[in-house]
Design a protein around this motif. Structure first.
Motif, PDB file in Angstrom:
ATOM      1  N   LEU A  74      -4.347  -2.396   2.840  1.00 41.37           N
ATOM      2  CA  LEU A  74      -4.060  -1.923   1.180  1.00 41.37           C
ATOM      3  C   LEU A  74      -2.732  -2.689   1.195  1.00 41.37           C
ATOM      4  O   LEU A  74      -2.518  -3.506  -0.029  1.00 41.37           O
ATOM      5  CB  LEU A  74      -3.933  -0.623   0.883  1.00 41.37           C
ATOM      6  CG  LEU A  74      -3.222  -0.435  -0.630  1.00 41.37           C
ATOM      7  CD1 LEU A  74      -4.294  -1.018  -1.682  1.00 41.37           C
ATOM      8  CD2 LEU A  74      -3.186   1.131  -0.904  1.00 41.37           C
ATOM      9  N   ALA A  75      -1.618  -2.627   2.181  1.00 41.41           N
ATOM     10  CA  ALA A  75      -0.358  -3.391   1.827  1.00 41.41           C
ATOM     11  C   ALA A  75      -0.593  -4.963   1.941  1.00 41.41           C
ATOM     12  O   ALA A  75       0.049  -5.790   0.961  1.00 41.41           O
ATOM     13  CB  ALA A  75       0.705  -2.887   2.998  1.00 41.41           C
ATOM     14  N   VAL A  76      -1.320  -5.244   2.711  1.00 40.34           N
ATOM     15  CA  VAL A  76      -1.671  -6.791   2.919  1.00 40.34           C
ATOM     16  C   VAL A  76      -2.357  -7.401   1.650  1.00 40.34           C
ATOM     17  O   VAL A  76      -1.897  -8.362   0.982  1.00 40.34           O
ATOM     18  CB  VAL A  76      -2.471  -7.178   4.302  1.00 40.34           C
ATOM     19  CG1 VAL A  76      -2.983  -8.643   4.250  1.00 40.34           C
ATOM     20  CG2 VAL A  76      -1.673  -6.641   5.227  1.00 40.34           C
ATOM     21  N   SER A 131       2.162   3.893  -9.418  1.00 35.72           N
ATOM     22  CA  SER A 131       1.384   2.661  -9.256  1.00 35.72           C
ATOM     23  C   SER A 131       1.937   1.624  -9.907  1.00 35.72           C
ATOM     24  O   SER A 131       2.203   0.531  -9.386  1.00 35.72           O
ATOM     25  CB  SER A 131      -0.009   2.693  -9.917  1.00 35.72           C
ATOM     26  OG  SER A 131      -0.601   1.771  -9.953  1.00 35.72           O
ATOM     27  N   THR A 132       2.671   1.892 -11.048  1.00 29.74           N
ATOM     28  CA  THR A 132       3.482   0.663 -11.620  1.00 29.74           C
ATOM     29  C   THR A 132       4.710   0.158 -10.800  1.00 29.74           C
ATOM     30  O   THR A 132       4.776  -1.003 -10.663  1.00 29.74           O
ATOM     31  CB  THR A 132       3.928   1.367 -12.981  1.00 29.74           C
ATOM     32  OG1 THR A 132       2.911   1.605 -13.875  1.00 29.74           O
ATOM     33  CG2 THR A 132       4.718   0.316 -13.726  1.00 29.74           C
ATOM     34  N   MET A 133       5.346   1.133 -10.209  1.00 35.04           N
ATOM     35  CA  MET A 133       6.501   0.352  -9.408  1.00 35.04           C
ATOM     36  C   MET A 133       6.029  -0.007  -8.172  1.00 35.04           C
ATOM     37  O   MET A 133       6.520  -1.160  -7.565  1.00 35.04           O
ATOM     38  CB  MET A 133       7.294   1.955  -8.927  1.00 35.04           C
ATOM     39  CG  MET A 133       7.884   2.393 -10.120  1.00 35.04           C
ATOM     40  SD  MET A 133       9.175   3.805  -9.839  1.00 35.04           S
ATOM     41  CE  MET A 133       8.072   5.053  -9.347  1.00 35.04           C
ATOM     42  N   THR A 134       4.860   0.419  -7.839  1.00 38.33           N
ATOM     43  CA  THR A 134       4.329  -0.294  -6.303  1.00 38.33           C
ATOM     44  C   THR A 134       3.733  -1.778  -6.908  1.00 38.33           C
ATOM     45  O   THR A 134       4.210  -2.577  -6.008  1.00 38.33           O
ATOM     46  CB  THR A 134       3.179   0.437  -5.752  1.00 38.33           C
ATOM     47  OG1 THR A 134       3.420   1.786  -5.462  1.00 38.33           O
ATOM     48  CG2 THR A 134       2.485  -0.270  -4.718  1.00 38.33           C
ATOM     49  N   THR A 135       3.164  -1.869  -7.969  1.00 39.72           N
ATOM     50  CA  THR A 135       2.762  -3.338  -8.519  1.00 39.72           C
ATOM     51  C   THR A 135       3.927  -4.315  -8.470  1.00 39.72           C
ATOM     52  O   THR A 135       3.782  -5.306  -8.003  1.00 39.72           O
ATOM     53  CB  THR A 135       1.923  -3.080  -9.689  1.00 39.72           C
ATOM     54  OG1 THR A 135       0.832  -2.150  -9.709  1.00 39.72           O
ATOM     55  CG2 THR A 135       1.522  -4.519 -10.226  1.00 39.72           C
TER      56      THR A 135
END
Length: 203
Positions: free
Chosen positions: A84-86, A150-154
């Motif tokens: 997922l990170a990649v 999810s917003t901050m991760t994006t």
């Protein structure tokens, strides 16, 4: 008292529940009670030895299937998190100029993809009815916080380098320890504090 009457008197005493014994002699009742006590003690000791033997056999038994399932589940979580990170970084490189669209699109896709397994699970009774009848208010707050995450991760995957995408989420470990200690009064050992310190130093 005649000898014959004395013999009869002794026989009656043996058959009675409260017999008196002549000094220097042991009654038949006391012998029987001692024999029963010895049998009980032998039975108890043999039972203890048998249970100890069985417990030693259990200690030497091979790992259960639950342990194997736990190891496989943990490995799958690590692999899926790495993938997922990649993939997040790869899509961020392609969509570098469109982070807002990427954020909205991922949130829009999240709802139907979740219901693809929620609806069949509810139809085939894989979800208990009491859970379906539960109040939906806690799930609303969970959805709000999940959307923020999810917003901050994006946006982080767009503007931050790859190594930080892996390191920064690890801050949840010391933060969880701090919050649980403050609200739940949890206690941790020295090795757990050392692990949290290593995470903080790595960040």
């Amino acid at each position: 008292m005649s000898p014959s009457s004395e013999i009869l008197h002794n026989n009656n005493d043996d058959n009675s529940t409260t017999s008196t014994t002549t000094p220097g002699y042991v009654s038949f009742t006391s012998l029987k009670e001692n024999k029963l006590k010895s049998l009980r003690s032998n039975t108890t000791s043999s039972t203890a030895l048998e249970s100890a033997f069985l417990s030693n056999d259990d200690d030497d038994s091979p790992p259960s299937s639950n342990t194997t399932k736990l190891i496989l589940t943990f490995t799958s979580f690590v692999l899926s998190g790495t993938i997922l990170a990649v993939l997040s970084k790869l899509q961020a490189l392609t969509m570098y100029n469109y982070p807002n669209f990427l954020n909205v699109w991922s949130c829009v896709l999240y709802v139907p993809l979740c219901f693809l397994y929620i609806l069949p699970a509810a139809k085939y009774k894989l979800i208990p009815p009491e859970q379906l009848e539960h109040s939906k208010t806690p799930f609303l707050f969970m959805a709000i916080f999940d959307t923020l995450a999810s917003t901050m991760t994006t946006f982080a995957s767009v503007y931050l380098p790859g190594p930080l995408l892996v390191l920064l989420p690890q801050a949840s470990i010391p933060m969880s320890m701090l919050l649980s200690k403050f609200y739940l009064k949890s206690k941790y050992g020295k090795w757990q504090y050392a692990g949290a310190a290593v995470v903080i130093l790595g960040i």
